[in-house]
Scaffold this motif. Structure first.
Motif, PDB file in Angstrom:
ATOM      1  N   TRP A 216      60.943  24.073  64.781  1.00  0.00           N
ATOM      2  CA  TRP A 216      60.757  24.545  63.421  1.00  0.00           C
ATOM      3  C   TRP A 216      59.401  24.031  62.940  1.00  0.00           C
ATOM      4  O   TRP A 216      58.980  22.926  63.316  1.00  0.00           O
ATOM      5  CB  TRP A 216      61.867  24.047  62.520  1.00  0.00           C
ATOM      6  N   LEU A 217      58.716  24.810  62.102  1.00  0.00           N
ATOM      7  CA  LEU A 217      57.347  24.481  61.717  1.00  0.00           C
ATOM      8  C   LEU A 217      57.123  24.567  60.210  1.00  0.00           C
ATOM      9  O   LEU A 217      57.780  25.356  59.518  1.00  0.00           O
ATOM     10  CB  LEU A 217      56.354  25.442  62.387  1.00  0.00           C
ATOM     11  N   TYR A 218      56.163  23.765  59.766  1.00  0.00           N
ATOM     12  CA  TYR A 218      55.593  23.931  58.426  1.00  0.00           C
ATOM     13  C   TYR A 218      54.110  24.222  58.603  1.00  0.00           C
ATOM     14  O   TYR A 218      53.373  23.437  59.218  1.00  0.00           O
ATOM     15  CB  TYR A 218      55.786  22.670  57.585  1.00  0.00           C
ATOM     16  N   LEU A 219      53.669  25.365  58.092  1.00  0.00           N
ATOM     17  CA  LEU A 219      52.284  25.814  58.225  1.00  0.00           C
ATOM     18  C   LEU A 219      51.654  25.928  56.843  1.00  0.00           C
ATOM     19  O   LEU A 219      52.306  26.348  55.879  1.00  0.00           O
ATOM     20  CB  LEU A 219      52.219  27.190  58.905  1.00  0.00           C
ATOM     21  N   GLN A 220      50.376  25.576  56.739  1.00  0.00           N
ATOM     22  CA  GLN A 220      49.611  25.790  55.516  1.00  0.00           C
ATOM     23  C   GLN A 220      48.537  26.825  55.782  1.00  0.00           C
ATOM     24  O   GLN A 220      48.009  26.924  56.892  1.00  0.00           O
ATOM     25  CB  GLN A 220      48.953  24.483  55.049  1.00  0.00           C
ATOM     26  N   THR A 221      48.194  27.584  54.747  1.00  0.00           N
ATOM     27  CA  THR A 221      47.169  28.607  54.913  1.00  0.00           C
ATOM     28  C   THR A 221      45.775  27.998  54.859  1.00  0.00           C
ATOM     29  O   THR A 221      45.550  26.930  54.276  1.00  0.00           O
ATOM     30  CB  THR A 221      47.299  29.698  53.840  1.00  0.00           C
ATOM     31  N   ILE A 222      44.840  28.708  55.495  1.00  0.00           N
ATOM     32  CA  ILE A 222      43.445  28.273  55.564  1.00  0.00           C
ATOM     33  C   ILE A 222      42.555  29.458  55.185  1.00  0.00           C
ATOM     34  O   ILE A 222      43.044  30.515  54.769  1.00  0.00           O
ATOM     35  CB  ILE A 222      43.086  27.744  56.970  1.00  0.00           C
ATOM     36  N   ALA A 223      41.249  29.289  55.331  1.00  0.00           N
ATOM     37  CA  ALA A 223      40.281  30.331  54.996  1.00  0.00           C
ATOM     38  C   ALA A 223      40.617  31.625  55.730  1.00  0.00           C
ATOM     39  O   ALA A 223      41.016  31.608  56.895  1.00  0.00           O
ATOM     40  CB  ALA A 223      38.875  29.869  55.350  1.00  0.00           C
ATOM     41  N   GLY A 224      40.455  32.737  55.045  1.00  0.00           N
ATOM     42  CA  GLY A 224      40.790  34.050  55.592  1.00  0.00           C
ATOM     43  C   GLY A 224      42.069  34.607  55.010  1.00  0.00           C
ATOM     44  O   GLY A 224      42.360  35.799  55.151  1.00  0.00           O
ATOM     45  N   THR A 225      42.825  33.740  54.339  1.00  0.00           N
ATOM     46  CA  THR A 225      44.074  34.163  53.709  1.00  0.00           C
ATOM     47  C   THR A 225      43.777  34.972  52.448  1.00  0.00           C
ATOM     48  O   THR A 225      42.820  34.695  51.724  1.00  0.00           O
ATOM     49  CB  THR A 225      44.922  32.927  53.343  1.00  0.00           C
ATOM     50  N   THR A 226      44.620  35.967  52.179  1.00  0.00           N
ATOM     51  CA  THR A 226      44.492  36.766  50.959  1.00  0.00           C
ATOM     52  C   THR A 226      45.812  36.728  50.176  1.00  0.00           C
ATOM     53  O   THR A 226      46.838  36.253  50.678  1.00  0.00           O
ATOM     54  CB  THR A 226      44.138  38.229  51.293  1.00  0.00           C
ATOM     55  N   ASN A 227      45.779  37.201  48.960  1.00  0.00           N
ATOM     56  CA  ASN A 227      46.966  37.330  48.095  1.00  0.00           C
ATOM     57  C   ASN A 227      47.659  36.000  47.795  1.00  0.00           C
ATOM     58  O   ASN A 227      48.870  35.965  47.576  1.00  0.00           O
ATOM     59  CB  ASN A 227      47.975  38.318  48.684  1.00  0.00           C
ATOM     60  N   ASN A 228      46.901  34.916  47.825  1.00  0.00           N
ATOM     61  CA  ASN A 228      47.408  33.602  47.388  1.00  0.00           C
ATOM     62  C   ASN A 228      48.567  33.067  48.217  1.00  0.00           C
ATOM     63  O   ASN A 228      49.333  32.222  47.736  1.00  0.00           O
ATOM     64  CB  ASN A 228      47.831  33.644  45.914  1.00  0.00           C
ATOM     65  N   TYR A 229      48.730  33.519  49.454  1.00  0.00           N
ATOM     66  CA  TYR A 229      49.743  32.898  50.312  1.00  0.00           C
ATOM     67  C   TYR A 229      49.343  31.460  50.581  1.00  0.00           C
ATOM     68  O   TYR A 229      48.167  31.153  50.809  1.00  0.00           O
ATOM     69  CB  TYR A 229      49.874  33.671  51.631  1.00  0.00           C
ATOM     70  N   MET A 230      50.336  30.565  50.548  1.00  0.00           N
ATOM     71  CA  MET A 230      50.038  29.141  50.649  1.00  0.00           C
ATOM     72  C   MET A 230      50.746  28.437  51.804  1.00  0.00           C
ATOM     73  O   MET A 230      50.167  27.582  52.459  1.00  0.00           O
ATOM     74  CB  MET A 230      50.422  28.441  49.339  1.00  0.00           C
ATOM     75  N   SER A 231      52.021  28.746  52.032  1.00  0.00           N
ATOM     76  CA  SER A 231      52.812  28.032  53.030  1.00  0.00           C
ATOM     77  C   SER A 231      53.702  28.989  53.801  1.00  0.00           C
ATOM     78  O   SER A 231      54.158  30.004  53.257  1.00  0.00           O
ATOM     79  CB  SER A 231      53.706  26.972  52.363  1.00  0.00           C
ATOM     80  N   VAL A 232      53.967  28.641  55.048  1.00  0.00           N
ATOM     81  CA  VAL A 232      54.912  29.390  55.884  1.00  0.00           C
ATOM     82  C   VAL A 232      55.791  28.371  56.612  1.00  0.00           C
ATOM     83  O   VAL A 232      55.282  27.411  57.205  1.00  0.00           O
ATOM     84  CB  VAL A 232      54.189  30.288  56.909  1.00  0.00           C
ATOM     85  N   TYR A 233      57.094  28.598  56.538  1.00  0.00           N
ATOM     86  CA  TYR A 233      58.050  27.785  57.288  1.00  0.00           C
ATOM     87  C   TYR A 233      58.681  28.648  58.372  1.00  0.00           C
ATOM     88  O   TYR A 233      59.173  29.749  58.080  1.00  0.00           O
ATOM     89  CB  TYR A 233      59.172  27.270  56.380  1.00  0.00           C
ATOM     90  N   ARG A 234      58.662  28.163  59.601  1.00  0.00           N
ATOM     91  CA  ARG A 234      59.396  28.831  60.685  1.00  0.00           C
ATOM     92  C   ARG A 234      60.679  28.042  60.929  1.00  0.00           C
ATOM     93  O   ARG A 234      60.644  26.873  61.298  1.00  0.00           O
ATOM     94  CB  ARG A 234      58.564  28.884  61.970  1.00  0.00           C
ATOM     95  N   VAL A 235      61.820  28.713  60.726  1.00  0.00           N
ATOM     96  CA  VAL A 235      63.121  28.070  60.869  1.00  0.00           C
ATOM     97  C   VAL A 235      64.064  29.003  61.628  1.00  0.00           C
ATOM     98  O   VAL A 235      63.688  30.118  61.999  1.00  0.00           O
ATOM     99  CB  VAL A 235      63.720  27.713  59.492  1.00  0.00           C
ATOM    100  N   ASN A 236      65.288  28.521  61.849  1.00  0.00           N
ATOM    101  CA  ASN A 236      66.292  29.340  62.543  1.00  0.00           C
ATOM    102  C   ASN A 236      65.755  29.909  63.853  1.00  0.00           C
ATOM    103  O   ASN A 236      66.026  31.070  64.205  1.00  0.00           O
ATOM    104  CB  ASN A 236      66.788  30.485  61.654  1.00  0.00           C
TER     105      ASN A 236
END
Length: 267
Positions: A216-236
């Motif tokens: 399972w992962l916790y990801l943060q967004t970096i340069a190149g991201t659009t539409n104010n996405y900030m975090s992604v969690y991979r679970v299950n």
């Protein structure tokens, strides 16, 4: 998610149950019998059983609506950082595809190296908001689908395609919401911040066989991201892990996997 979706699933379940009572001349064919003809599986049986239970317990006068404030990360995700303050859930996606690896040589003394992933994303937001147990069971079902070509609406929950997941290089996961409704697309370019081992009992691979579920992962967004996405969690997560060494393997290879992705934005 609306009542008619659950009703349709229940009708499918009824058809499946009736088909289960096939004549002995069909049902007795072993590997070539009902299960192969209809794609029946334990995961699919679990899915339909849950659908029937939800239909029974649903108030027809107060049908569920898609309120993402009701969707929560699994309790086991407490091993990952909490959702940062000020971030709101935008999507819950089912990802179905492959984790990709390479072996520099065919040797038991060499381990596979990860080289990214490739998956199709399906919008399971309303499923997660109203029926999180169905979300988990749907992931079990779709893991056993044969890729790479998947329908634009993913059965059995009939969730629509949302976009695609890939890596721009070996360490940069990208989530492109290219099939999202107008104004709700964009792209999340991310980096891994933390991972945790998939919980005990996670599905190890297709047919409940394999080398284990990816972390399972916790990801943060970096340069190149659009539409104010900030975090992604991979679970299950289900499947996706490689063998421990490269014995009998050389070059690039893939391992089938499925997972849920919780995508958050700012504001």
């Amino acid at each position: 998610m609306r009542w008619n979706v659950l009703s349709a699933a229940a009708l499918m379940a009824t058809a499946t149950i009736h088909a289960r009572a096939a004549p002995a001349s069909i049902a007795g064919r072993g590997d070539n019998g009902f299960d192969d003809l209809y794609g029946f599986s334990d995961a699919l049986a679990e899915y339909y059983s849950l659908v029937s239970r939800h239909i029974y317990n649903t108030n027809r006068d107060s049908m569920p609506v898609c309120d993402l404030s009701k969707a929560e990360l699994p309790s086991q995700a407490s091993g990952l950082p909490a959702v940062p303050a000020g971030q709101n859930l935008v999507y819950v996606a089912i990802g179905r595809g492959t984790q990709n690896y390479t072996c520099s040589e065919s040797s038991s003394s060499v381990g596979p190296s990860p080289i990214g992933a490739l998956a199709t994303l399906f919008d399971a937001s309303c499923l997660a908001a109203n029926f999180p147990d169905l979300l988990t069971t749907t992931i079990k079902v779709v893991l056993n689908y044969q890729g790479p070509n998947l329908p634009s609406t993913l059965p059995p929950a009939n969730v629509a395609m949302l976009g695609h997941h890939y890596f721009s290089n070996n360490t940069t996961p990208v989530f492109a919401f290219d099939s999202a409704p107008p104004g709700r697309g964009g792209m999340a370019v991310t980096r891994k911040i933390k991972q945790m081992t998939a919980p005990a009992g996670s599905v190890p691979g297709q047919g409940n066989k394999g080398f284990g579920a990816v972390p399972w992962l916790y990801l943060q967004t970096i340069a190149g991201t659009t539409n104010n996405y900030m975090s992604v969690y991979r679970v299950n997560t289900m499947g996706g892990s490689p063998p421990t060494n490269c014995k009998g393997i050389s070059g690039v290879f893939t391992i089938q996997y499925a997972a849920a992705y919780f995508i958050f934005s700012e504001g």
